[in-house]
Design a protein around this motif. Structure first.
Motif, PDB file in Angstrom:
ATOM      1  N   GLN A  76       0.825  -1.207   0.000  1.00 56.17           N
ATOM      2  CA  GLN A  76       0.000   0.000   0.000  1.00 56.17           C
ATOM      3  C   GLN A  76       0.861   1.260   0.000  1.00 56.17           C
ATOM      4  O   GLN A  76       0.553   2.231  -0.694  1.00 56.17           O
ATOM      5  CB  GLN A  76      -0.940   0.003   1.215  1.00 56.17           C
ATOM      6  CG  GLN A  76      -2.066  -1.000   1.099  1.00 56.17           C
ATOM      7  CD  GLN A  76      -2.902  -1.088   2.372  1.00 56.17           C
ATOM      8  OE1 GLN A  76      -2.430  -0.788   3.454  1.00 56.17           O
ATOM      9  NE2 GLN A  76      -4.146  -1.515   2.218  1.00 56.17           N
ATOM     10  N   GLN A  77       1.951   1.247   0.757  1.00 59.49           N
ATOM     11  CA  GLN A  77       2.850   2.400   0.788  1.00 59.49           C
ATOM     12  C   GLN A  77       3.503   2.611  -0.585  1.00 59.49           C
ATOM     13  O   GLN A  77       3.619   3.744  -1.057  1.00 59.49           O
ATOM     14  CB  GLN A  77       3.926   2.211   1.866  1.00 59.49           C
ATOM     15  CG  GLN A  77       3.405   2.352   3.276  1.00 59.49           C
ATOM     16  CD  GLN A  77       4.467   2.030   4.328  1.00 59.49           C
ATOM     17  OE1 GLN A  77       5.527   1.513   4.022  1.00 59.49           O
ATOM     18  NE2 GLN A  77       4.154   2.329   5.580  1.00 59.49           N
ATOM     19  N   GLU A  78       3.934   1.512  -1.221  1.00 62.91           N
ATOM     20  CA  GLU A  78       4.545   1.620  -2.537  1.00 62.91           C
ATOM     21  C   GLU A  78       3.544   2.171  -3.548  1.00 62.91           C
ATOM     22  O   GLU A  78       3.891   3.002  -4.386  1.00 62.91           O
ATOM     23  CB  GLU A  78       5.063   0.258  -3.002  1.00 62.91           C
ATOM     24  CG  GLU A  78       6.310  -0.197  -2.274  1.00 62.91           C
ATOM     25  CD  GLU A  78       6.759  -1.593  -2.674  1.00 62.91           C
ATOM     26  OE1 GLU A  78       6.155  -2.195  -3.596  1.00 62.91           O
ATOM     27  OE2 GLU A  78       7.715  -2.091  -2.066  1.00 62.91           O
ATOM     28  N   LYS A  79       2.307   1.702  -3.453  1.00 63.08           N
ATOM     29  CA  LYS A  79       1.256   2.178  -4.355  1.00 63.08           C
ATOM     30  C   LYS A  79       1.028   3.674  -4.161  1.00 63.08           C
ATOM     31  O   LYS A  79       0.894   4.422  -5.134  1.00 63.08           O
ATOM     32  CB  LYS A  79      -0.043   1.408  -4.097  1.00 63.08           C
ATOM     33  CG  LYS A  79      -1.157   1.767  -5.036  1.00 63.08           C
ATOM     34  CD  LYS A  79      -2.399   0.940  -4.759  1.00 63.08           C
ATOM     35  CE  LYS A  79      -3.547   1.365  -5.642  1.00 63.08           C
ATOM     36  NZ  LYS A  79      -4.753   0.597  -5.349  1.00 63.08           N
ATOM     37  N   LYS A  80       1.015   4.107  -2.915  1.00 59.44           N
ATOM     38  CA  LYS A  80       0.821   5.524  -2.610  1.00 59.44           C
ATOM     39  C   LYS A  80       1.973   6.355  -3.176  1.00 59.44           C
ATOM     40  O   LYS A  80       1.759   7.409  -3.779  1.00 59.44           O
ATOM     41  CB  LYS A  80       0.709   5.727  -1.094  1.00 59.44           C
ATOM     42  CG  LYS A  80       0.394   7.133  -0.682  1.00 59.44           C
ATOM     43  CD  LYS A  80       0.261   7.254   0.823  1.00 59.44           C
ATOM     44  CE  LYS A  80       0.017   8.698   1.228  1.00 59.44           C
ATOM     45  NZ  LYS A  80      -0.061   8.849   2.684  1.00 59.44           N
ATOM     46  N   LYS A  81       3.219   5.863  -2.998  1.00 58.16           N
ATOM     47  CA  LYS A  81       4.386   6.568  -3.528  1.00 58.16           C
ATOM     48  C   LYS A  81       4.318   6.671  -5.048  1.00 58.16           C
ATOM     49  O   LYS A  81       4.635   7.714  -5.629  1.00 58.16           O
ATOM     50  CB  LYS A  81       5.680   5.865  -3.112  1.00 58.16           C
ATOM     51  CG  LYS A  81       6.056   6.065  -1.666  1.00 58.16           C
ATOM     52  CD  LYS A  81       7.345   5.328  -1.339  1.00 58.16           C
ATOM     53  CE  LYS A  81       7.701   5.444   0.140  1.00 58.16           C
ATOM     54  NZ  LYS A  81       8.929   4.704   0.474  1.00 58.16           N
ATOM     55  N   LEU A  82       3.923   5.566  -5.703  1.00 57.13           N
ATOM     56  CA  LEU A  82       3.822   5.576  -7.163  1.00 57.13           C
ATOM     57  C   LEU A  82       2.743   6.550  -7.631  1.00 57.13           C
ATOM     58  O   LEU A  82       2.918   7.243  -8.638  1.00 57.13           O
ATOM     59  CB  LEU A  82       3.544   4.170  -7.693  1.00 57.13           C
ATOM     60  CG  LEU A  82       4.716   3.194  -7.636  1.00 57.13           C
ATOM     61  CD1 LEU A  82       4.261   1.791  -8.035  1.00 57.13           C
ATOM     62  CD2 LEU A  82       5.854   3.652  -8.511  1.00 57.13           C
ATOM     63  N   ALA A  83       1.629   6.612  -6.910  1.00 60.11           N
ATOM     64  CA  ALA A  83       0.562   7.548  -7.266  1.00 60.11           C
ATOM     65  C   ALA A  83       1.051   8.988  -7.135  1.00 60.11           C
ATOM     66  O   ALA A  83       0.770   9.838  -7.989  1.00 60.11           O
ATOM     67  CB  ALA A  83      -0.661   7.318  -6.383  1.00 60.11           C
ATOM     68  N   GLU A  84       1.812   9.256  -6.073  1.00 60.37           N
ATOM     69  CA  GLU A  84       2.371  10.603  -5.890  1.00 60.37           C
ATOM     70  C   GLU A  84       3.354  10.931  -7.001  1.00 60.37           C
ATOM     71  O   GLU A  84       3.361  12.044  -7.534  1.00 60.37           O
ATOM     72  CB  GLU A  84       3.055  10.712  -4.523  1.00 60.37           C
ATOM     73  CG  GLU A  84       2.090  10.696  -3.353  1.00 60.37           C
ATOM     74  CD  GLU A  84       2.784  10.606  -1.995  1.00 60.37           C
ATOM     75  OE1 GLU A  84       4.035  10.520  -1.944  1.00 60.37           O
ATOM     76  OE2 GLU A  84       2.068  10.612  -0.978  1.00 60.37           O
ATOM     77  N   LYS A  85       4.177   9.967  -7.363  1.00 61.28           N
ATOM     78  CA  LYS A  85       5.167  10.176  -8.424  1.00 61.28           C
ATOM     79  C   LYS A  85       4.463  10.419  -9.763  1.00 61.28           C
ATOM     80  O   LYS A  85       4.862  11.312 -10.530  1.00 61.28           O
ATOM     81  CB  LYS A  85       6.086   8.959  -8.514  1.00 61.28           C
ATOM     82  CG  LYS A  85       7.265   9.147  -9.427  1.00 61.28           C
ATOM     83  CD  LYS A  85       8.203   7.961  -9.352  1.00 61.28           C
ATOM     84  CE  LYS A  85       9.440   8.161 -10.195  1.00 61.28           C
ATOM     85  NZ  LYS A  85      10.354   7.026 -10.118  1.00 61.28           N
ATOM     86  N   LEU A  86       3.412   9.662 -10.032  1.00 60.09           N
ATOM     87  CA  LEU A  86       2.646   9.833 -11.260  1.00 60.09           C
ATOM     88  C   LEU A  86       2.015  11.224 -11.302  1.00 60.09           C
ATOM     89  O   LEU A  86       2.054  11.905 -12.332  1.00 60.09           O
ATOM     90  CB  LEU A  86       1.563   8.759 -11.368  1.00 60.09           C
ATOM     91  CG  LEU A  86       0.655   8.828 -12.584  1.00 60.09           C
ATOM     92  CD1 LEU A  86       1.469   8.641 -13.863  1.00 60.09           C
ATOM     93  CD2 LEU A  86      -0.440   7.788 -12.496  1.00 60.09           C
ATOM     94  N   SER A  87       1.467  11.631 -10.179  1.00 63.76           N
ATOM     95  CA  SER A  87       0.869  12.963 -10.089  1.00 63.76           C
ATOM     96  C   SER A  87       1.915  14.043 -10.363  1.00 63.76           C
ATOM     97  O   SER A  87       1.653  15.021 -11.073  1.00 63.76           O
ATOM     98  CB  SER A  87       0.241  13.156  -8.712  1.00 63.76           C
ATOM     99  OG  SER A  87      -0.283  14.451  -8.589  1.00 63.76           O
TER     100      SER A  87
END
Length: 138
Positions: A76-87
């Motif tokens: 979940q943390q990795e997914k959140k980081k990837l979403a932030e990076k994508l944003s």
């Protein structure tokens, strides 16, 4: 205690079977009582060990669940980081108030239109050439 002995008999199918017969009650001496008590203690110990094994199994399962939960949190943390990076990357694509992805789509549409116009012009030129050839032949 009731003492039983075994003998053979015949069942309804005519087969030979062992049959237990009950005899008179027999009093147990101290040695037999001690042996039974020892057997009971042994069985209790085995039961406790089985319970301990179950507790060990429960502990093992608990550890496995904790590890799976930790892995889920990590995911979940990795997914959140990837979403932030994508944003963040999407934000970089917007330059000067213009979304580069939208601009690229518009340019592609313009290229497609230009290609169609070029094909149409080429076809017209070909028709004109054919007409000129026909006129010269006449």
């Amino acid at each position: 205690a009731v003492v039983s002995t075994q003998s053979t008999g015949i069942d309804e199918n005519g087969k030979s079977v062992k049959v237990k017969k009950r005899n008179k009650k027999k009093s147990l001496d101290d040695a037999e009582i001690a042996a039974i008590k020892e057997q009971l203690d042994k069985e209790k110990k085995e039961l406790l060990e089985t319970t301990n094994m179950e507790a060990a199994e429960k502990d093992k399962i608990s550890k496995e669940l904790a590890a799976r939960e930790k892995e889920l949190q990590k995911t979940q943390q990795e997914k959140k980081k990837l979403a932030e990076k994508l944003s963040m990357l999407e934000g970089k694509l917007i330059v000067g108030g213009v979304d580069l992805l939208e601009k690229a789509k518009e340019q592609q549409l313009l290229l497609d239109q230009s290609f169609k116009e070029l094909e149409a012009t080429t076809k017209k030129q070909e028709k004109i050439r054919e007409k000129k050839k026909k006129k010269k032949k006449k």
